[in-house]
Design an enzyme around this catalytic site. Structure first.
Site, PDB file in Angstrom:
ATOM      1  N   MET A   1      38.466 -11.954   4.443  1.00 36.40           N
ATOM      2  CA  MET A   1      37.504 -11.740   3.359  1.00 36.40           C
ATOM      3  C   MET A   1      37.093 -13.090   2.763  1.00 36.40           C
ATOM      4  O   MET A   1      36.526 -13.145   1.664  1.00 36.40           O
ATOM      5  CB  MET A   1      38.112 -10.833   2.283  1.00 36.40           C
ATOM      6  N   GLY A   2      37.389 -14.158   3.487  1.00 37.99           N
ATOM      7  CA  GLY A   2      36.922 -15.477   3.055  1.00 37.99           C
ATOM      8  C   GLY A   2      37.774 -16.105   1.976  1.00 37.99           C
ATOM      9  O   GLY A   2      38.880 -15.677   1.706  1.00 37.99           O
TER      10      GLY A   2
ATOM     11  N   LEU B   1      39.009 -19.125   2.303  1.00 39.01           N
ATOM     12  CA  LEU B   1      40.084 -19.376   3.263  1.00 39.01           C
ATOM     13  C   LEU B   1      41.106 -20.401   2.772  1.00 39.01           C
ATOM     14  O   LEU B   1      40.765 -21.343   2.068  1.00 39.01           O
ATOM     15  CB  LEU B   1      39.471 -19.847   4.587  1.00 39.01           C
TER      16      LEU B   1
ATOM     17  N   HIS C   1      45.175 -18.114   6.246  1.00 37.87           N
ATOM     18  CA  HIS C   1      44.145 -17.737   7.221  1.00 37.87           C
ATOM     19  C   HIS C   1      44.154 -18.720   8.401  1.00 37.87           C
ATOM     20  O   HIS C   1      44.044 -18.315   9.562  1.00 37.87           O
ATOM     21  CB  HIS C   1      42.755 -17.778   6.588  1.00 37.87           C
TER      22      HIS C   1
ATOM     23  N   GLY D   1      48.267 -11.213   9.032  1.00 39.11           N
ATOM     24  CA  GLY D   1      49.372 -11.897   8.358  1.00 39.11           C
ATOM     25  C   GLY D   1      50.381 -10.917   7.783  1.00 39.11           C
ATOM     26  O   GLY D   1      50.002  -9.876   7.225  1.00 39.11           O
ATOM     27  N   GLN D   2      51.647 -11.279   7.893  1.00 37.18           N
ATOM     28  CA  GLN D   2      52.727 -10.430   7.358  1.00 37.18           C
ATOM     29  C   GLN D   2      52.623 -10.269   5.843  1.00 37.18           C
ATOM     30  O   GLN D   2      53.169  -9.336   5.268  1.00 37.18           O
ATOM     31  CB  GLN D   2      54.089 -11.022   7.722  1.00 37.18           C
ATOM     32  N   LYS D   3      51.905 -11.175   5.204  1.00 37.89           N
ATOM     33  CA  LYS D   3      51.755 -11.081   3.746  1.00 37.89           C
ATOM     34  C   LYS D   3      51.242  -9.697   3.346  1.00 37.89           C
ATOM     35  O   LYS D   3      51.654  -9.142   2.342  1.00 37.89           O
ATOM     36  CB  LYS D   3      50.805 -12.157   3.251  1.00 37.89           C
ATOM     37  N   ASP D   4      50.347  -9.155   4.163  1.00 39.61           N
ATOM     38  CA  ASP D   4      49.842  -7.799   3.911  1.00 39.61           C
ATOM     39  C   ASP D   4      50.579  -6.855   4.858  1.00 39.61           C
ATOM     40  O   ASP D   4      50.006  -6.343   5.824  1.00 39.61           O
ATOM     41  CB  ASP D   4      48.328  -7.766   4.151  1.00 39.61           C
TER      42      ASP D   4
ATOM     43  N   SER E   1      43.917 -15.729  -1.632  1.00 35.01           N
ATOM     44  CA  SER E   1      42.636 -16.130  -2.225  1.00 35.01           C
ATOM     45  C   SER E   1      42.660 -15.847  -3.725  1.00 35.01           C
ATOM     46  O   SER E   1      42.052 -16.555  -4.521  1.00 35.01           O
ATOM     47  CB  SER E   1      41.492 -15.358  -1.574  1.00 35.01           C
TER      48      SER E   1
HETATM   49  P1  AMP Z   1      42.221 -11.573   3.526  1.00 33.83           P
HETATM   50  O1  AMP Z   1      41.135 -12.600   3.597  1.00 33.83           O
HETATM   51  O2  AMP Z   1      43.053 -11.654   2.294  1.00 33.83           O
HETATM   52  O3  AMP Z   1      41.739 -10.187   3.852  1.00 33.83           O
HETATM   53  O4  AMP Z   1      43.231 -11.932   4.694  1.00 33.83           O
HETATM   54  C1  AMP Z   1      42.832 -12.029   6.036  1.00 33.83           C
HETATM   55  C2  AMP Z   1      44.046 -12.139   6.896  1.00 33.83           C
HETATM   56  O5  AMP Z   1      44.797 -13.288   6.516  1.00 33.83           O
HETATM   57  C3  AMP Z   1      44.971 -10.931   6.757  1.00 33.83           C
HETATM   58  O6  AMP Z   1      45.503 -10.608   8.034  1.00 33.83           O
HETATM   59  C4  AMP Z   1      46.053 -11.444   5.842  1.00 33.83           C
HETATM   60  O7  AMP Z   1      47.307 -10.804   6.006  1.00 33.83           O
HETATM   61  C5  AMP Z   1      46.144 -12.905   6.279  1.00 33.83           C
HETATM   62  N1  AMP Z   1      46.750 -13.708   5.215  1.00 33.83           N
HETATM   63  C6  AMP Z   1      46.365 -13.769   3.913  1.00 33.83           C
HETATM   64  N2  AMP Z   1      47.214 -14.568   3.216  1.00 33.83           N
HETATM   65  C7  AMP Z   1      48.133 -15.003   4.098  1.00 33.83           C
HETATM   66  C8  AMP Z   1      49.277 -15.846   4.004  1.00 33.83           C
HETATM   67  N3  AMP Z   1      49.654 -16.409   2.867  1.00 33.83           N
HETATM   68  N4  AMP Z   1      50.009 -16.086   5.125  1.00 33.83           N
HETATM   69  C9  AMP Z   1      49.651 -15.513   6.309  1.00 33.83           C
HETATM   70  N5  AMP Z   1      48.586 -14.714   6.468  1.00 33.83           N
HETATM   71  C10 AMP Z   1      47.846 -14.454   5.384  1.00 33.83           C
END
Ligand code: AMP
Length: 305
Positions: free
Chosen positions: A53-54, A56, A60, A170-173, A209
């Protein structure tokens, strides 16, 4: 705004070779990205895809770098998906920095960036709804009704549009990872999924983000989240097994910090997020915490044999 497509053409025409830093195509339309990926796939190239979702950050970028290592072509999408926000204000306040993102993607050597507008992704109405059961209705799904329906819909659409061989999450989610894994299995996407570890700042705070919306004080408070997760891990590893007691201990630790408002704090079976009474095998310790009105999530996996 710089026209990256134009720039690529110029560079191509000049040297006959695409410079790594400037070779990224930025496309807005489904048809266009489909065609571009199709051409690459016809050449036998392995397509890696990182949906985002940007705004970055290194989290990411860790996914993108792994995709670069494993695939011939790396596609990144940037799309703030309105369907996964159950809170209008949260959507409106979601941080955006398109110029900065494109700069980062180019410097990472990404090949294609898909940047659709909402109207391009969705028609007036969507007939299809995906996802049911405890996996989408617990934890973040309970606090944010409809969230995972929105996630699955956009992820399914993106998979169909891009047609990747491998996707990176990412495991974060963590819950999102399990949901997407089920989506891939149930709808037979035939896509490999890689789940990569959470990238943290020097104090352990999971990069997000949303962290950009925190003040210095909020950041300091947020950095305690992971310390509390680690303290639960220590308790588990030293033999505590009763989940309700561990959760109580965790919630008490959060209550010490006035800046941390717990949405949920849970310990569940890592495989499927089912509820457990006692620790057995691999578990996920997962939390959602509001800091200065910003909802942050984090989790750790703990294995106990
Ligand atoms: P988002 O832009 O938040 O939708 O995240 C896009 C991808 O990046 C998703 O697969 C998230 O799990 C991953 N992501 C976000 N934050 C982290 C992080 N701190 N470490 C690893 N992966 C992440």
């Amino acid at each position: 705004m710089v026209d990256f497509r134009q720039m690529r053409k110029v560079i191509k025409g000049f040297s006959g070779e695409i410079d790594k830093g400037f070779g990224m195509e930025v496309v807005e339309y489904k048809k266009e990205i489909r065609n571009l990926v199709w051409q690459k796939r016809c050449g036998g190239e392995k397509i890696g895809f990182v949906p985002t979702m940007g705004f970055l950050h290194e989290g990411h970028l860790s996914l993108i770098r792994e995709a670069k290592r494993e695939c011939d072509v790396v596609v990144v999408s940037i799309f703030v998906n309105p369907r996964q926000f159950n809170n209008k204000e949260d959507l409106e306040r979601y941080p955006i920095d398109l110029e900065g993102d494109l700069e980062l993607l180019r410097s990472e050597g990404v090949d294609l960036c898909f940047l659709p507008k909402v109207e391009e992704m969705y028609g007036e109405e969507t007939f299809v709804e995906i996802g049911a059961g405890e996996l989408v209705n617990c934890l973040c799904g309970k606090s944010r009704p409809g969230h995972f329906g929105g996630v699955m819909l956009v992820v399914a659409k993106l998979f169909n549009i891009v047609g990747p061989d491998v996707v990176y999450f990412g495991q974060k989610d963590y819950q999102q990872c399990l949901v997407v894994k089920k989506l891939i299995e149930d709808l037979d996407f035939g896509i490999e999924m890689r789940i990569l570890p959470t990238v943290r700042d020097e104090f352990g705070l999971a990069l997000s983000s949303r962290n950009s919306r925190l003040s210095e004080e909020g950041l300091r408070a947020a950095r305690n989240i992971v310390q509390i997760l680690y303290s639960v891990e220590r308790s588990i590893l030293t033999g505590k097994v009763v989940v309700s007691e561990l959760i109580e201990e965790m919630v008490n630790k959060f209550s010490v910090y006035s800046g941390l408002e717990v949405d949920y704090a849970e310990i569940r079976r890592a495989e499927d997020l089912s509820e457990i009474e006692e620790i057995d095998g691999e578990v996920v310790v997962a939390v959602a915490v509001n800091v200065e009105g910003v909802r942050l999530i984090d989790n750790i996996l703990v294995s106990c044999t």
